[in-house]
Design an enzyme around this catalytic site. Structure first.
Site: not given
Length: 425
Positions: A261, A276, A348, A351, A388
Protein backbone atom coordinates in the site's frame (compact mmCIF):
# COMPACT_ATOMS: atom_id res chain seq x y z
CA UNK A 1 -21.38 -2.71 -9.43
CA UNK A 2 -24.98 -2.22 -8.42
CA UNK A 3 -27.98 -3.71 -10.23
CA UNK A 4 -29.09 -1.35 -13.00
CA UNK A 5 -32.70 -2.41 -12.51
CA UNK A 6 -32.55 -1.18 -8.94
CA UNK A 7 -31.16 2.13 -10.19
CA UNK A 8 -34.06 2.56 -12.61
CA UNK A 9 -36.71 1.51 -10.09
CA UNK A 10 -35.41 3.40 -7.04
CA UNK A 11 -32.93 6.12 -8.05
CA UNK A 12 -33.62 8.06 -4.82
CA UNK A 13 -32.17 5.20 -2.79
CA UNK A 14 -29.00 5.30 -4.87
CA UNK A 15 -28.80 9.09 -4.53
CA UNK A 16 -29.17 8.79 -0.76
CA UNK A 17 -26.38 6.21 -0.66
CA UNK A 18 -24.06 8.44 -2.68
CA UNK A 19 -24.88 11.39 -0.45
CA UNK A 20 -24.19 9.38 2.71
CA UNK A 21 -20.83 8.29 1.28
CA UNK A 22 -19.95 11.90 0.54
CA UNK A 23 -19.70 11.09 -3.16
CA UNK A 24 -21.08 12.64 -6.34
CA UNK A 25 -24.90 12.47 -6.37
CA UNK A 26 -25.08 13.84 -9.93
CA UNK A 27 -23.43 10.62 -11.09
CA UNK A 28 -26.79 8.88 -10.55
CA UNK A 29 -28.62 11.08 -13.07
CA UNK A 30 -25.74 10.90 -15.53
CA UNK A 31 -25.89 7.11 -15.31
CA UNK A 32 -29.67 7.05 -15.75
CA UNK A 33 -29.31 9.17 -18.87
CA UNK A 34 -26.49 6.97 -20.22
CA UNK A 35 -28.52 3.84 -19.50
CA UNK A 36 -31.47 5.27 -21.43
CA UNK A 37 -29.19 6.05 -24.39
CA UNK A 38 -27.76 2.53 -24.18
CA UNK A 39 -31.18 0.92 -24.29
CA UNK A 40 -32.63 3.19 -27.02
CA UNK A 41 -29.54 2.77 -29.20
CA UNK A 42 -29.84 -0.98 -28.74
CA UNK A 43 -33.46 -0.90 -29.88
CA UNK A 44 -32.51 1.26 -32.87
CA UNK A 45 -29.72 -1.16 -33.83
CA UNK A 46 -32.03 -4.20 -33.55
CA UNK A 47 -34.69 -2.51 -35.70
CA UNK A 48 -32.21 -1.63 -38.44
CA UNK A 49 -30.69 -5.12 -38.41
CA UNK A 50 -34.14 -6.65 -38.69
CA UNK A 51 -34.95 -4.35 -41.61
CA UNK A 52 -31.61 -5.21 -43.23
CA UNK A 53 -32.27 -8.95 -42.96
CA UNK A 54 -35.79 -8.57 -44.38
CA UNK A 55 -34.46 -6.53 -47.29
CA UNK A 56 -31.79 -9.14 -47.95
CA UNK A 57 -34.49 -11.74 -48.52
CA UNK A 58 -36.31 -9.53 -51.04
CA UNK A 59 -33.33 -8.84 -53.32
CA UNK A 60 -33.07 -12.34 -54.92
CA UNK A 61 -36.80 -12.33 -55.69
CA UNK A 62 -36.95 -8.80 -57.15
CA UNK A 63 -37.14 -7.88 -60.83
CA UNK A 64 -34.07 -6.21 -62.39
CA UNK A 65 -35.64 -2.76 -62.03
CA UNK A 66 -36.69 -3.36 -58.40
CA UNK A 67 -33.35 -4.94 -57.55
CA UNK A 68 -31.37 -1.80 -58.35
CA UNK A 69 -33.58 0.23 -56.00
CA UNK A 70 -33.38 -2.44 -53.29
CA UNK A 71 -29.58 -2.64 -53.54
CA UNK A 72 -29.37 1.12 -53.21
CA UNK A 73 -31.54 0.94 -50.10
CA UNK A 74 -29.48 -1.98 -48.78
CA UNK A 75 -26.30 0.08 -49.12
CA UNK A 76 -27.86 2.89 -47.09
CA UNK A 77 -29.10 0.41 -44.48
CA UNK A 78 -25.61 -1.06 -44.22
CA UNK A 79 -24.27 2.39 -43.41
CA UNK A 80 -27.08 3.05 -40.94
CA UNK A 81 -26.54 -0.29 -39.17
CA UNK A 82 -22.81 0.40 -38.84
CA UNK A 83 -23.51 3.85 -37.38
CA UNK A 84 -26.14 2.44 -35.02
CA UNK A 85 -23.76 -0.29 -33.87
CA UNK A 86 -21.06 2.30 -33.14
CA UNK A 87 -23.57 4.44 -31.25
CA UNK A 88 -24.73 1.43 -29.24
CA UNK A 89 -21.14 0.50 -28.36
CA UNK A 90 -20.33 4.07 -27.33
CA UNK A 91 -23.47 4.26 -25.17
CA UNK A 92 -22.67 0.91 -23.52
CA UNK A 93 -19.10 2.01 -22.76
CA UNK A 94 -20.28 5.29 -21.27
CA UNK A 95 -22.90 3.55 -19.12
CA UNK A 96 -20.33 1.02 -17.91
CA UNK A 97 -17.79 3.74 -17.12
CA UNK A 98 -20.31 5.62 -15.02
CA UNK A 99 -21.57 2.43 -13.37
CA UNK A 100 -18.02 1.49 -12.32
CA UNK A 101 -17.71 4.89 -10.64
CA UNK A 102 -20.74 4.28 -8.44
CA UNK A 103 -20.16 2.90 -4.94
CA UNK A 104 -22.13 0.02 -3.47
CA UNK A 105 -25.45 0.82 -1.81
CA UNK A 106 -24.89 1.29 1.89
CA UNK A 107 -26.83 -0.84 4.35
CA UNK A 108 -29.72 1.13 5.93
CA UNK A 109 -28.30 0.60 9.44
CA UNK A 110 -24.86 2.07 8.66
CA UNK A 111 -24.18 5.24 10.71
CA UNK A 112 -24.00 8.29 8.44
CA UNK A 113 -20.92 10.49 8.63
CA UNK A 114 -17.15 10.52 8.28
CA UNK A 115 -14.21 8.72 9.82
CA UNK A 116 -15.00 9.79 13.38
CA UNK A 117 -18.74 9.05 13.21
CA UNK A 118 -18.51 5.29 13.81
CA UNK A 119 -20.65 3.59 16.44
CA UNK A 120 -19.07 1.37 19.11
CA UNK A 121 -21.00 -1.90 19.22
CA UNK A 122 -19.00 -3.92 21.77
CA UNK A 123 -15.97 -3.70 24.02
CA UNK A 124 -13.93 -6.74 25.07
CA UNK A 125 -11.12 -7.33 27.54
CA UNK A 126 -9.61 -5.10 30.20
CA UNK A 127 -7.22 -2.25 29.49
CA UNK A 128 -4.14 -2.62 31.71
CA UNK A 129 -3.35 0.05 34.28
CA UNK A 130 0.43 0.24 33.95
CA UNK A 131 0.58 2.95 36.62
CA UNK A 132 -0.87 0.54 39.15
CA UNK A 133 1.77 -1.99 38.10
CA UNK A 134 4.47 0.56 38.78
CA UNK A 135 5.99 1.18 35.36
CA UNK A 136 5.55 3.29 32.23
CA UNK A 137 4.78 1.21 29.12
CA UNK A 138 7.29 1.28 26.27
CA UNK A 139 6.12 1.58 22.68
CA UNK A 140 6.37 -1.37 20.29
CA UNK A 141 9.47 -0.06 18.53
CA UNK A 142 11.49 0.34 21.73
CA UNK A 143 10.35 -3.11 22.83
CA UNK A 144 10.98 -4.65 19.41
CA UNK A 145 14.48 -3.25 19.14
CA UNK A 146 15.37 -4.49 22.65
CA UNK A 147 14.04 -7.96 21.73
CA UNK A 148 16.07 -7.99 18.51
CA UNK A 149 12.73 -8.32 16.70
CA UNK A 150 12.33 -5.12 14.65
CA UNK A 151 14.86 -3.16 12.59
CA UNK A 152 13.44 -0.04 10.95
CA UNK A 153 16.78 1.72 10.46
CA UNK A 154 18.06 -0.87 8.03
CA UNK A 155 14.59 -1.12 6.47
CA UNK A 156 14.79 2.60 5.69
CA UNK A 157 18.39 2.27 4.46
CA UNK A 158 17.44 -0.45 1.99
CA UNK A 159 13.92 0.57 0.90
CA UNK A 160 13.03 3.95 2.41
CA UNK A 161 10.57 5.10 5.05
CA UNK A 162 7.78 2.78 6.22
CA UNK A 163 9.83 -0.35 5.49
CA UNK A 164 11.31 -2.66 8.12
CA UNK A 165 12.94 -5.98 8.90
CA UNK A 166 11.50 -8.51 11.33
CA UNK A 167 14.48 -10.31 12.82
CA UNK A 168 15.00 -13.15 15.27
CA UNK A 169 11.96 -13.54 17.51
CA UNK A 170 10.19 -10.92 15.38
CA UNK A 171 10.33 -13.22 12.36
CA UNK A 172 9.35 -16.20 14.52
CA UNK A 173 6.43 -14.20 15.95
CA UNK A 174 5.12 -13.46 12.45
CA UNK A 175 5.32 -17.13 11.49
CA UNK A 176 3.56 -18.10 14.71
CA UNK A 177 0.77 -15.60 14.06
CA UNK A 178 0.29 -16.75 10.46
CA UNK A 179 0.25 -20.43 11.40
CA UNK A 180 -2.14 -19.87 14.30
CA UNK A 181 -4.46 -17.77 12.12
CA UNK A 182 -4.48 -20.36 9.32
CA UNK A 183 -5.12 -23.11 11.88
CA UNK A 184 -8.13 -21.25 13.27
CA UNK A 185 -9.49 -20.55 9.78
CA UNK A 186 -8.99 -24.16 8.68
CA UNK A 187 -10.80 -25.43 11.76
CA UNK A 188 -13.69 -23.08 10.89
CA UNK A 189 -13.96 -24.63 7.41
CA UNK A 190 -11.90 -22.22 5.30
CA UNK A 191 -9.65 -23.57 2.54
CA UNK A 192 -6.10 -22.20 3.01
CA UNK A 193 -4.78 -20.35 -0.05
CA UNK A 194 -1.43 -18.84 -1.06
CA UNK A 195 -2.42 -16.19 -3.57
CA UNK A 196 -0.67 -14.11 -6.27
CA UNK A 197 0.58 -10.68 -5.23
CA UNK A 198 0.48 -9.41 -8.83
CA UNK A 199 -2.88 -9.18 -10.61
CA UNK A 200 -4.20 -7.92 -13.93
CA UNK A 201 -6.24 -4.70 -14.14
CA UNK A 202 -9.57 -6.49 -14.37
CA UNK A 203 -9.06 -8.22 -11.02
CA UNK A 204 -8.13 -4.95 -9.31
CA UNK A 205 -10.96 -3.00 -10.97
CA UNK A 206 -13.44 -5.79 -10.34
CA UNK A 207 -12.89 -5.72 -6.60
CA UNK A 208 -13.35 -1.94 -6.50
CA UNK A 209 -9.78 -0.79 -5.81
CA UNK A 210 -9.26 1.39 -8.88
CA UNK A 211 -11.78 4.05 -7.89
CA UNK A 212 -11.41 6.04 -4.70
CA UNK A 213 -8.67 3.68 -3.47
CA UNK A 214 -6.52 3.89 -6.60
CA UNK A 215 -4.07 6.36 -5.06
CA UNK A 216 -2.95 3.68 -2.61
CA UNK A 217 -2.33 1.00 -5.25
CA UNK A 218 1.10 0.25 -6.72
CA UNK A 219 0.95 -0.11 -10.53
CA UNK A 220 3.73 -1.68 -12.60
CA UNK A 221 3.12 0.23 -15.83
CA UNK A 222 5.60 -1.65 -18.01
CA UNK A 223 3.81 -4.98 -17.47
CA UNK A 224 0.38 -3.56 -16.56
CA UNK A 225 0.24 -5.47 -13.28
CA UNK A 226 -0.98 -4.25 -9.91
CA UNK A 227 0.50 -5.17 -6.53
CA UNK A 228 -2.35 -6.24 -4.26
CA UNK A 229 -3.08 -4.39 -1.04
CA UNK A 230 -4.92 -7.44 0.27
CA UNK A 231 -5.46 -11.04 -0.82
CA UNK A 232 -9.15 -10.10 -1.06
CA UNK A 233 -8.33 -9.13 -4.67
CA UNK A 234 -7.04 -12.49 -5.96
CA UNK A 235 -9.58 -14.36 -3.82
CA UNK A 236 -12.48 -12.35 -5.28
CA UNK A 237 -11.16 -12.95 -8.81
CA UNK A 238 -10.52 -16.66 -8.19
CA UNK A 239 -13.97 -17.59 -9.57
CA UNK A 240 -14.13 -14.76 -12.12
CA UNK A 241 -16.34 -15.59 -15.15
CA UNK A 242 -17.61 -18.75 -13.48
CA UNK A 243 -21.07 -20.06 -12.59
CA UNK A 244 -21.08 -21.84 -9.21
CA UNK A 245 -23.71 -24.40 -8.27
CA UNK A 246 -25.73 -22.93 -5.40
CA UNK A 247 -25.55 -26.26 -3.55
CA UNK A 248 -21.77 -25.75 -3.17
CA UNK A 249 -22.17 -22.46 -1.29
CA UNK A 250 -20.80 -21.15 0.93
CA UNK A 251 -17.24 -21.29 -0.40
CA UNK A 252 -14.75 -19.98 2.15
CA UNK A 253 -11.06 -19.28 1.56
CA UNK A 254 -8.30 -18.06 3.90
CA UNK A 255 -5.63 -16.33 1.84
CA UNK A 256 -2.11 -15.52 2.96
CA UNK A 257 -0.15 -13.01 0.91
CA UNK A 258 2.21 -10.06 1.03
CA UNK A 259 0.30 -6.77 0.75
CA UNK A 260 1.48 -3.45 -0.66
CA UNK A 261 0.00 0.00 0.00
CA UNK A 262 1.30 3.42 -0.95
CA UNK A 263 -0.31 5.01 2.13
CA UNK A 264 -1.01 8.16 0.13
CA UNK A 265 -2.52 10.94 2.20
CA UNK A 266 -0.99 9.70 5.47
CA UNK A 267 2.05 11.97 5.53
CA UNK A 268 3.13 12.47 9.12
CA UNK A 269 0.75 9.79 10.49
CA UNK A 270 2.08 6.73 12.34
CA UNK A 271 5.60 7.31 11.09
CA UNK A 272 7.24 5.59 14.07
CA UNK A 273 7.63 1.85 14.03
CA UNK A 274 5.61 -0.65 11.99
CA UNK A 275 1.99 0.32 12.53
CA UNK A 276 1.55 1.89 9.08
CA UNK A 277 3.89 0.45 6.45
CA UNK A 278 4.16 -0.04 2.69
CA UNK A 279 4.57 -3.83 2.75
CA UNK A 280 3.16 -6.38 5.17
CA UNK A 281 1.78 -9.91 5.35
CA UNK A 282 -1.82 -10.72 6.10
CA UNK A 283 -4.24 -13.62 6.51
CA UNK A 284 -7.59 -12.74 4.93
CA UNK A 285 -10.90 -14.60 5.08
CA UNK A 286 -13.10 -14.52 1.97
CA UNK A 287 -16.59 -15.94 1.46
CA UNK A 288 -18.84 -16.59 -1.53
CA UNK A 289 -22.42 -17.03 -0.31
CA UNK A 290 -26.05 -16.94 -1.41
CA UNK A 291 -27.25 -13.31 -1.33
CA UNK A 292 -29.89 -14.20 1.27
CA UNK A 293 -27.14 -15.39 3.63
CA UNK A 294 -24.82 -12.39 3.24
CA UNK A 295 -25.79 -10.57 6.44
CA UNK A 296 -25.46 -13.72 8.54
CA UNK A 297 -22.09 -14.48 6.97
CA UNK A 298 -20.98 -10.95 7.83
CA UNK A 299 -21.75 -11.64 11.49
CA UNK A 300 -19.93 -14.97 11.31
CA UNK A 301 -16.79 -13.31 9.93
CA UNK A 302 -16.92 -10.81 12.78
CA UNK A 303 -17.25 -13.63 15.32
CA UNK A 304 -14.15 -15.36 13.90
CA UNK A 305 -12.22 -12.10 14.19
CA UNK A 306 -13.38 -11.63 17.78
CA UNK A 307 -12.35 -15.22 18.56
CA UNK A 308 -8.87 -14.48 17.17
CA UNK A 309 -8.34 -11.26 19.14
CA UNK A 310 -9.73 -12.82 22.31
CA UNK A 311 -7.28 -15.71 21.90
CA UNK A 312 -4.45 -13.17 21.65
CA UNK A 313 -5.71 -11.73 24.96
CA UNK A 314 -6.00 -8.21 23.53
CA UNK A 315 -8.50 -5.58 24.74
CA UNK A 316 -10.51 -4.43 21.74
CA UNK A 317 -13.69 -2.76 20.60
CA UNK A 318 -15.98 -3.49 17.64
CA UNK A 319 -17.22 -0.52 15.61
CA UNK A 320 -19.82 -0.06 12.89
CA UNK A 321 -17.90 2.02 10.34
CA UNK A 322 -19.63 5.22 9.17
CA UNK A 323 -20.84 5.64 5.58
CA UNK A 324 -18.17 8.12 4.53
CA UNK A 325 -15.38 5.78 5.63
CA UNK A 326 -16.56 2.71 3.69
CA UNK A 327 -14.65 1.40 0.72
CA UNK A 328 -16.46 1.51 -2.62
CA UNK A 329 -17.33 -2.20 -2.52
CA UNK A 330 -18.66 -2.47 1.03
CA UNK A 331 -22.30 -1.98 1.94
CA UNK A 332 -21.35 -2.32 5.62
CA UNK A 333 -18.11 -2.82 7.51
CA UNK A 334 -17.24 -3.79 11.07
CA UNK A 335 -13.78 -3.01 12.42
CA UNK A 336 -12.14 -4.56 15.46
CA UNK A 337 -9.82 -2.05 17.08
CA UNK A 338 -7.23 -3.13 19.65
CA UNK A 339 -6.11 -0.93 22.51
CA UNK A 340 -2.59 0.47 21.96
CA UNK A 341 -1.30 1.55 25.41
CA UNK A 342 1.29 4.13 24.33
CA UNK A 343 -1.22 5.80 22.01
CA UNK A 344 -3.97 5.69 24.61
CA UNK A 345 -6.59 4.69 22.08
CA UNK A 346 -8.06 1.85 20.06
CA UNK A 347 -6.63 1.27 16.57
CA UNK A 348 -7.90 -0.88 13.73
CA UNK A 349 -6.57 -4.44 13.57
CA UNK A 350 -9.25 -6.26 11.56
CA UNK A 351 -12.14 -5.42 9.25
CA UNK A 352 -15.11 -7.43 8.01
CA UNK A 353 -16.98 -6.17 4.95
CA UNK A 354 -20.21 -7.24 3.26
CA UNK A 355 -19.98 -6.48 -0.47
CA UNK A 356 -23.32 -8.09 -1.42
CA UNK A 357 -23.33 -8.65 -5.21
CA UNK A 358 -21.16 -5.60 -5.99
CA UNK A 359 -17.90 -7.42 -6.73
CA UNK A 360 -19.63 -10.48 -8.19
CA UNK A 361 -21.31 -8.37 -10.90
CA UNK A 362 -18.05 -6.66 -11.81
CA UNK A 363 -16.17 -9.96 -11.96
CA UNK A 364 -19.02 -11.98 -13.47
CA UNK A 365 -19.15 -14.51 -10.64
CA UNK A 366 -22.60 -16.05 -10.67
CA UNK A 367 -24.50 -18.86 -8.99
CA UNK A 368 -27.06 -21.33 -10.30
CA UNK A 369 -30.12 -21.08 -8.05
CA UNK A 370 -32.58 -23.66 -9.40
CA UNK A 371 -33.18 -22.61 -13.01
CA UNK A 372 -32.00 -19.06 -12.36
CA UNK A 373 -28.42 -17.81 -12.83
CA UNK A 374 -27.64 -14.66 -10.82
CA UNK A 375 -24.82 -12.87 -9.00
CA UNK A 376 -23.90 -14.28 -5.62
CA UNK A 377 -22.57 -12.28 -2.65
CA UNK A 378 -18.95 -11.84 -1.56
CA UNK A 379 -17.59 -10.89 1.86
CA UNK A 380 -14.12 -10.44 3.29
CA UNK A 381 -12.62 -10.24 6.74
CA UNK A 382 -9.07 -9.66 7.98
CA UNK A 383 -7.96 -12.33 10.42
CA UNK A 384 -4.39 -11.20 10.99
CA UNK A 385 -2.61 -8.14 9.59
CA UNK A 386 0.80 -9.10 10.94
CA UNK A 387 2.64 -5.84 11.78
CA UNK A 388 -0.29 -4.20 13.58
CA UNK A 389 -0.95 -7.42 15.49
CA UNK A 390 2.69 -7.52 16.58
CA UNK A 391 2.37 -3.88 17.72
CA UNK A 392 -0.66 -4.76 19.86
CA UNK A 393 0.93 -7.90 21.33
CA UNK A 394 4.22 -6.23 22.27
CA UNK A 395 2.59 -3.23 23.90
CA UNK A 396 -0.23 -5.02 25.72
CA UNK A 397 1.81 -7.98 26.97
CA UNK A 398 5.03 -6.19 27.94
CA UNK A 399 6.54 -6.68 31.39
CA UNK A 400 8.43 -4.20 33.54
CA UNK A 401 11.86 -5.58 32.56
CA UNK A 402 11.19 -5.11 28.82
CA UNK A 403 10.31 -8.74 28.14
CA UNK A 404 6.97 -9.68 26.56
CA UNK A 405 4.61 -12.45 27.64
CA UNK A 406 3.51 -14.73 24.81
CA UNK A 407 -0.27 -15.34 24.62
CA UNK A 408 -1.07 -19.00 25.23
CA UNK A 409 -2.60 -19.49 21.79
CA UNK A 410 0.77 -18.70 20.17
CA UNK A 411 3.01 -20.77 22.44
CA UNK A 412 2.69 -24.05 20.47
CA UNK A 413 3.91 -22.16 17.39
CA UNK A 414 6.90 -20.69 19.26
CA UNK A 415 8.29 -23.94 20.62
CA UNK A 416 6.44 -23.54 23.90
CA UNK A 417 8.13 -20.21 24.64
CA UNK A 418 6.19 -18.24 27.29
CA UNK A 419 8.19 -15.02 27.31
CA UNK A 420 10.22 -13.10 24.73
CA UNK A 421 13.39 -11.83 26.40
CA UNK A 422 15.48 -8.77 25.51
CA UNK A 423 18.76 -9.60 23.82
CA UNK A 424 22.15 -8.34 24.94
CA UNK A 425 23.35 -5.41 22.85
Amino acid sequence: MIDLRLLREDPDRVRASQRARGEDVELVDALLSADERRRSSGVRFDELRSEQKALGKLVPKASPDERAELLKKAEQLKSDVKAAEAEQHEAEEEARRLLLGLGNLIHPDVPVGGEEDFVVLETHGTVRDFGAEGFEPKDHLELGEALGAIDVERGAKVSGSRFYYLTGVGALLELALVNAAIAQATEAGFTPMLTPALVRPRAMEGTGFLGQAAENVYHLEKDDFYLVGTSEVPLAAYHMDEIIDGDKLPLRYAGFSPCFRREAGTYGKDTRGIFRVHQFDKVEMFSYVHPDDAENEHKRLLEWEKQWLTGLELPFQVIDVASGDLGASASRKYDCEAWIPTQGKYRELTSASNCDGFQARRLSVRMRDGKQVKPLATLNGTLCAVPRTIVAILENHQLADGSVRVPEVLRPYLGGREVLEPVAK
